[in-house]
Scaffold this active site. Structure first.
Site, mmCIF file in Angstrom:
data_model
loop_
_atom_site.group_PDB
_atom_site.id
_atom_site.type_symbol
_atom_site.label_atom_id
_atom_site.label_comp_id
_atom_site.label_asym_id
_atom_site.label_seq_id
_atom_site.Cartn_x
_atom_site.Cartn_y
_atom_site.Cartn_z
ATOM 1 N N ASP A 292 1.933 4.273 -3.246
ATOM 2 C CA ASP A 292 1.372 5.615 -3.134
ATOM 3 C C ASP A 292 2.190 6.480 -2.184
ATOM 4 O O ASP A 292 2.420 7.669 -2.438
ATOM 5 C CB ASP A 292 -0.074 5.558 -2.621
ATOM 6 C CG ASP A 292 -1.058 5.059 -3.661
ATOM 7 O OD1 ASP A 292 -0.808 5.281 -4.861
ATOM 8 O OD2 ASP A 292 -2.073 4.461 -3.275
ATOM 9 N N LYS B 143 -7.960 -1.992 -2.179
ATOM 10 C CA LYS B 143 -6.643 -1.854 -1.548
ATOM 11 C C LYS B 143 -6.535 -2.561 -0.199
ATOM 12 O O LYS B 143 -5.461 -3.004 0.189
ATOM 13 C CB LYS B 143 -6.278 -0.376 -1.400
ATOM 14 C CG LYS B 143 -6.052 0.328 -2.727
ATOM 15 C CD LYS B 143 -5.610 1.766 -2.522
ATOM 16 C CE LYS B 143 -5.364 2.454 -3.858
ATOM 17 N NZ LYS B 143 -4.872 3.842 -3.688
#
Length: 279
Positions: free
Chosen positions: A109, A72
């Site tokens: 997210d 990420k």
């Protein structure tokens, strides 16, 4: 941040390990529901060393990528642009390849957490608690910056982690106080508790659930329910699961990669539930 919904498009989730990922199940269910019969979604076990080579070879058939740990942050230097949301936590979980070949990064997210909370009736709280201080905890803080009007207490195991969480709080403009993990039972009395720890970590807290708990957001989904979530439900508290988060963030990914809005939330959720039941 949209890709044109043309024939024979590809997408995939990358990470290491990756075999456990439910992303292919969710995205394929969306493609089927949307009638995107020529779209495919795969999984590839890729680490930080292999990521640049993989990304450099993405052709025009690629619509986008989903990224999990440990990629990420590693993907950011490989992108042409990242969203403010992704920049706020230095983490990208979604890459969209535009028609002109540019790679755009986002983090679904954070809005996924907010959407999951709202689905369970949590629009705003005046305080909250976070269990843990890893990468997911920083995303939880970013989500709380949108729904929490007061203090967030983060329960952590080390001063180094405590310092990190306070720094994230300053960066995200949310009041963060840290406390020792030994006092984590106190967290369970907060209006909203977000558990971001690995499987088994919060099991010892299950016996301390108050008689009238408020809302627990446990980011785990397998195995489910966790001991803490099961006890929480037994006492009548609201529980938001990791599957709720996974589905809502995937919905946003599908919308960005395909340009189809809204993505089929319920079809994706049912596909995820079936896959977990079969494990």
């Amino acid at each position: 941040m949209r890709a044109r919904a043309t024939d024979a498009r590809r997408a995939a989730v990358l990470g290491k390990p990756i075999a456990h990922s439910l992303s292919p199940v969710l995205h394929r269910a969306a493609y089927e529901e949307l009638g995107l019969t020529d779209w495919s979604y795969d999984r590839f076990e890729i680490d930080e060393a292999a990521l640049p080579g993989f990304v450099s070879e993405l052709g025009p058939e690629w619509a986008g990528l989903s990224l999990t740990m440990p990629l990420k942050r590693a993907v950011i230097p490989l992108l042409d642009e990242i969203s403010e949301t992704a920049a706020s936590v230095e983490a990208v979980n979604t890459v969209v390849r535009t028609e002109d070949g540019r790679l755009l990064g986002d983090n679904t997210d954070i809005p996924g957490m907010v959407a999951a909370l709202r689905e369970h009736g949590v629009e705003q709280v005046d305080s909250a608690a976070i269990l843990g201080a890893g990468a997911t905890a920083s995303s939880a803080l970013a989500a709380l910056a949108r729904v929490c009007t007061g203090e967030v207490v983060a329960y952590v195991r080390s001063e180094a982690r405590a310092t990190e969480m306070r720094q994230w709080g300053e960066r995200l403009d949310i009041e963060v106080r840290t406390a020792d993990w030994a006092d984590a039972e106190r967290a369970l009395h907060a209006p909203l508790v977000i558990a971001t720890t690995p499987a088994g970590t919060t099991d010892a807290l299950a016996g301390a659930v108050p008689e009238r708990p408020a809302t627990l957001f446990d980011v785990l989904y397998d195995p489910w329910p966790t001991a803490l979530a099961a006890r929480w439900s037994m006492f009548g508290g609201a529980v938001v699961s990791g599957l709720d988060l996974l589905v809502h963030q995937a919905v946003l990914q599908v919308e960005q990669m395909t340009g189809r809005v809204p993505a089929p939330l319920e079809a994706m959720r049912k596909a995820g539930e079936r896959a977990l039941a079969n494990r």
